[in-house]
Design a protein around this motif. Structure first.
Motif, PDB file in Angstrom:
ATOM      1  N   ILE A 292      39.885  43.576  49.870  1.00 25.61           N
ATOM      2  CA  ILE A 292      38.894  44.324  50.653  1.00 25.61           C
ATOM      3  C   ILE A 292      38.259  45.423  49.804  1.00 25.61           C
ATOM      4  N   ALA A 293      39.099  46.157  49.058  1.00 29.42           N
ATOM      5  CA  ALA A 293      38.579  47.236  48.220  1.00 29.42           C
ATOM      6  C   ALA A 293      37.581  46.708  47.188  1.00 29.42           C
ATOM      7  N   LYS A 294      37.867  45.532  46.659  1.00 30.98           N
ATOM      8  CA  LYS A 294      37.003  44.942  45.626  1.00 30.98           C
ATOM      9  C   LYS A 294      35.758  44.308  46.227  1.00 30.98           C
ATOM     10  N   ASP A 295      35.960  43.442  47.228  1.00 35.92           N
ATOM     11  CA  ASP A 295      34.856  42.628  47.737  1.00 35.92           C
ATOM     12  C   ASP A 295      33.909  43.408  48.642  1.00 35.92           C
ATOM     13  N   GLN A 296      34.461  44.317  49.446  1.00 39.28           N
ATOM     14  CA  GLN A 296      33.619  45.035  50.397  1.00 39.28           C
ATOM     15  C   GLN A 296      33.107  46.367  49.869  1.00 39.28           C
ATOM     16  N   PHE A 297      33.872  46.993  48.978  1.00 35.50           N
ATOM     17  CA  PHE A 297      33.490  48.340  48.547  1.00 35.50           C
ATOM     18  C   PHE A 297      33.276  48.458  47.043  1.00 35.50           C
ATOM     19  N   GLY A 298      33.334  47.313  46.357  1.00 38.16           N
ATOM     20  CA  GLY A 298      32.982  47.289  44.941  1.00 38.16           C
ATOM     21  C   GLY A 298      33.923  48.034  44.028  1.00 38.16           C
ATOM     22  N   LYS A 299      35.159  48.232  44.450  1.00 34.29           N
ATOM     23  CA  LYS A 299      36.104  48.964  43.610  1.00 34.29           C
ATOM     24  C   LYS A 299      36.671  48.069  42.511  1.00 34.29           C
ATOM     25  N   LYS A 300      36.847  48.668  41.338  1.00 35.47           N
ATOM     26  CA  LYS A 300      37.479  47.953  40.246  1.00 35.47           C
ATOM     27  C   LYS A 300      38.984  48.168  40.346  1.00 35.47           C
ATOM     28  N   ILE A 301      39.695  47.076  40.594  1.00 34.11           N
ATOM     29  CA  ILE A 301      41.133  47.171  40.819  1.00 34.11           C
ATOM     30  C   ILE A 301      41.833  47.584  39.523  1.00 34.11           C
ATOM     31  N   GLY A 302      42.675  48.586  39.658  1.00 33.72           N
ATOM     32  CA  GLY A 302      43.374  49.136  38.497  1.00 33.72           C
ATOM     33  C   GLY A 302      42.737  50.407  37.992  1.00 33.72           C
ATOM     34  N   GLU A 303      41.461  50.626  38.369  1.00 35.76           N
ATOM     35  CA  GLU A 303      40.760  51.844  37.959  1.00 35.76           C
ATOM     36  C   GLU A 303      40.333  52.672  39.175  1.00 35.76           C
ATOM     37  N   ASP A 304      39.543  52.064  40.067  1.00 35.44           N
ATOM     38  CA  ASP A 304      39.099  52.767  41.273  1.00 35.44           C
ATOM     39  C   ASP A 304      40.094  52.630  42.418  1.00 35.44           C
ATOM     40  N   ALA A 305      40.916  51.627  42.347  1.00 39.14           N
ATOM     41  CA  ALA A 305      41.942  51.377  43.364  1.00 39.14           C
ATOM     42  C   ALA A 305      43.195  50.900  42.655  1.00 39.14           C
ATOM     43  N   ALA A 306      44.289  51.557  42.913  1.00 42.17           N
ATOM     44  CA  ALA A 306      45.550  51.218  42.253  1.00 42.17           C
ATOM     45  C   ALA A 306      46.675  51.230  43.287  1.00 42.17           C
ATOM     46  N   PHE A 307      47.849  50.725  42.891  1.00 43.86           N
ATOM     47  CA  PHE A 307      48.975  50.705  43.829  1.00 43.86           C
ATOM     48  C   PHE A 307      50.243  51.166  43.131  1.00 43.86           C
ATOM     49  N   PHE A 308      51.191  51.587  43.956  1.00 46.24           N
ATOM     50  CA  PHE A 308      52.559  51.777  43.487  1.00 46.24           C
ATOM     51  C   PHE A 308      53.479  51.076  44.477  1.00 46.24           C
ATOM     52  N   PRO A 309      54.673  50.640  44.037  1.00 50.32           N
ATOM     53  CA  PRO A 309      55.587  49.954  44.945  1.00 50.32           C
ATOM     54  C   PRO A 309      56.027  50.881  46.074  1.00 50.32           C
ATOM     55  N   GLU A 367      57.244  29.527  38.081  1.00 47.11           N
ATOM     56  CA  GLU A 367      56.765  28.845  36.879  1.00 47.11           C
ATOM     57  C   GLU A 367      55.262  29.014  36.663  1.00 47.11           C
ATOM     58  N   LEU A 368      54.576  29.681  37.584  1.00 48.27           N
ATOM     59  CA  LEU A 368      53.144  29.900  37.401  1.00 48.27           C
ATOM     60  C   LEU A 368      52.916  30.875  36.255  1.00 48.27           C
ATOM     61  N   ASP A 369      52.049  30.498  35.329  1.00 43.43           N
ATOM     62  CA  ASP A 369      51.707  31.353  34.189  1.00 43.43           C
ATOM     63  C   ASP A 369      50.977  32.600  34.691  1.00 43.43           C
ATOM     64  N   PRO A 370      51.483  33.807  34.391  1.00 46.10           N
ATOM     65  CA  PRO A 370      50.813  35.037  34.841  1.00 46.10           C
ATOM     66  C   PRO A 370      49.361  35.131  34.391  1.00 46.10           C
ATOM     67  N   ALA A 371      49.017  34.451  33.308  1.00 49.76           N
ATOM     68  CA  ALA A 371      47.640  34.482  32.822  1.00 49.76           C
ATOM     69  C   ALA A 371      46.671  33.848  33.820  1.00 49.76           C
ATOM     70  N   ASP A 376      45.094  42.521  35.672  1.00 48.97           N
ATOM     71  CA  ASP A 376      46.432  43.038  35.397  1.00 48.97           C
ATOM     72  C   ASP A 376      47.147  43.497  36.662  1.00 48.97           C
ATOM     73  N   THR A 377      46.390  44.019  37.630  1.00 44.66           N
ATOM     74  CA  THR A 377      47.020  44.492  38.861  1.00 44.66           C
ATOM     75  C   THR A 377      47.634  43.337  39.636  1.00 44.66           C
ATOM     76  N   LEU A 378      46.918  42.224  39.738  1.00 41.36           N
ATOM     77  CA  LEU A 378      47.470  41.048  40.396  1.00 41.36           C
ATOM     78  C   LEU A 378      48.698  40.540  39.648  1.00 41.36           C
ATOM     79  N   ARG A 379      48.625  40.538  38.323  1.00 41.26           N
ATOM     80  CA  ARG A 379      49.772  40.097  37.533  1.00 41.26           C
ATOM     81  C   ARG A 379      50.975  40.993  37.785  1.00 41.26           C
ATOM     82  N   GLU A 380      50.724  42.305  37.878  1.00 43.87           N
ATOM     83  CA  GLU A 380      51.815  43.247  38.126  1.00 43.87           C
ATOM     84  C   GLU A 380      52.417  43.040  39.514  1.00 43.87           C
ATOM     85  N   THR A 381      51.546  42.812  40.508  1.00 46.13           N
ATOM     86  CA  THR A 381      52.023  42.566  41.861  1.00 46.13           C
ATOM     87  C   THR A 381      52.836  41.284  41.925  1.00 46.13           C
ATOM     88  N   ALA A 382      52.335  40.238  41.293  1.00 45.22           N
ATOM     89  CA  ALA A 382      53.044  38.959  41.277  1.00 45.22           C
ATOM     90  C   ALA A 382      54.389  39.078  40.563  1.00 45.22           C
TER      91      ALA A 382
END
Length: 443
Positions: A292-309, A367-371, A376-382
């Motif tokens: 939602i942050a990316k598609d609706q509000f144009g945020k760059k994930i990892g820079e404009d929107a980030a997460f912590f566990p 077994e899914l390749d993180p690449a 990077d944020t999706l990779r970190e979440t996964a």
């Protein structure tokens, strides 16, 4: 580590995929039916699920890849949220889909107990054993038979925040729940309320409770409560509600206070943090916040929107709560061979990579390749989801009967909304939850 060396079984599956043969002793239709023989040509596979919009579009790419591999034609039927009712009516009408993507453990169990499902083939079971943590197999199993293959997962232990708001307040992502509240106070003192809470949607409140309860009470108690083997009046429940109530009762921490939260739905809660006029610094919910942050509000994930566990509570372990969609094969479907071949395909990292590359997706397939993930944020979440292994716990409300854990205006959703409105008596809320649960589980 997220990437692991393939086992012999997984290697055999890969060979079978390439040759379309019965190598390694698997089923004749090997994990997608083979790329050379097109042995499902002329068959039409019908798959039903809750997805619409971008999710449906991306899942169609998986269906298209399967069709290209096997020669099968595919079609998707969107059920809306009430999967159980829609599928039941289609079975009664003699128009059952071949495969259903089931979003709740409780619904999967219901389907199995109604004798609607076929167990997974030997090939699919081998792939699940090789490619998944055993907890995912457990959630797909009913009375000793494996019916459900978890293809898409959600990581529901992520707190999303505005790095700009954090920088302006001079704070960093917290390491504990208690520190998160202290950080919230600093954010609020800087002029921006800490949390946007989607109280209009009761399911978000169940997720708040589940993360606190898993961390504070531990996985054994979590499993017992999810199965209603302990009552909701148990002291651990009252304690978790008390912890949650500390946040809910602090109007300074919540954008708009309790009233504002109760008038905010989930998309609105994301907008309050990442929209053009921010009203809060962070929002708790699953990895799907990023979409939602990316598609609706144009945020760059990892820079404009980030997460912590979601942080550990009171010295407990950091929780990892997940949701997910499991593929099941209906007995009354018209194309059982194509249906089972599709589940064998979904069990492979190849299938998961198709949606991972499209975005808005997490896979429990280790077994899914993180690449394959787009950032990077999706990779970190996964990685967080995969690394949690068997400590992952499925969304508790999704394991409950729908009357208690999944219906608007009643059960757990309604009672936690009432608790958000007035969190002064956790014991009374626990008693109300137990009364509603006892009725639903008995039914």
């Amino acid at each position: 580590m997220m990437m692991r060396r393939r086992t012999a079984v997984a290697g055999c599956t890969a060979i079978a995929l390439a040759l379309g043969a019965t190598a390694c002793g698997g089923d004749p239709v090997a994990a997608g039916g083979g790329s050379g023989g097109k042995e499902l040509g002329g068959q039409t596979l019908t798959v039903a699920g809750v997805w619409s919009g971008a999710e449906q579009k991306n899942f169609q790419k998986v269906l298209d890849a399967f069709g290209e591999k096997t020669g099968a034609k595919t079609q998707f039927v969107s059920t809306g949220d009430n999967v159980s009712t829609v599928v039941g009516s289609k079975i009664e009408g003699g128009n059952a889909p071949d495969v259903v993507m089931v979003p709740q453990v409780g619904v999967l169990q219901q389907f199995a107990k109604q004798n609607w499902l076929k167990p997974l083939s030997k090939t699919a079971q081998q792939s699940v054993d090789a490619n998944y943590a055993s907890v995912w197999k457990s959630y797909g199993t009913v009375d000793g038979s494996l019916y459900g293959l978890y293809f898409k997962a959600a990581h529901k232990s992520t707190v999303w925040y505005s790095p700009t708001a954090y920088e302006q307040a001079g704070v960093k992502p917290p390491k504990s729940y208690e520190e998160m509240l202290t950080t919230g106070q600093a954010l609020s003192d800087s002029g921006l309320p800490a949390f946007s809470v989607a109280g209009e949607d009761g399911w978000t409140l169940t997720d708040w409770f589940e993360n606190i309860y898993l961390s504070q009470a531990g996985p054994e108690k979590y499993d017992q409560l999810a199965a209603h083997k302990i009552k909701w009046t148990d002291p651990t429940v009252v304690k978790a509600l008390t912890t949650l109530g500390t946040l809910f009762s602090d109007k300074k921490l919540i954008a708009g206070g309790q009233k504002g939260a109760l008038g905010t739905d989930f998309p609105g809660s994301v907008e309050k943090v990442f929209g053009p006029d921010p009203e809060a610094a962070m929002v708790y919910e699953g990895d799907f916040v990023a979409g939602i942050a990316k598609d609706q509000f144009g945020k760059k994930i990892g820079e404009d929107a980030a997460f912590f566990p979601f942080p550990a509570v009171a010295g407990g372990k950091a929780p990892v709560v997940s949701g997910g969609d499991a593929a099941v094969v209906l007995k009354d479907g018209r194309n059982p061979k194509a249906a089972m071949a599709f589940l064998e395909y979904l069990a492979t990292p190849e299938a998961a990579a198709v949606w991972a590359e499209a975005g808005g997706f997490l896979s429990p397939n280790k077994e899914l390749d993180p690449a394959s993930y787009g950032d990077d944020t999706l990779r970190e979440t996964a990685k967080s989801l995969i690394d949690a292994g068997d400590s992952v716990r499925f969304d508790m409300s999704d394991q409950a009967p729908a009357a208690f854990g999944g219906t608007k205006g009643m059960g757990e959703w309604k009672l936690l909304q009432d608790f958000l409105r007035d969190p002064s008596d956790p014991a009374a809320t626990a008693a109300g939850l137990e009364a509603a649960a006892a009725k639903a589980y008995k039914g």
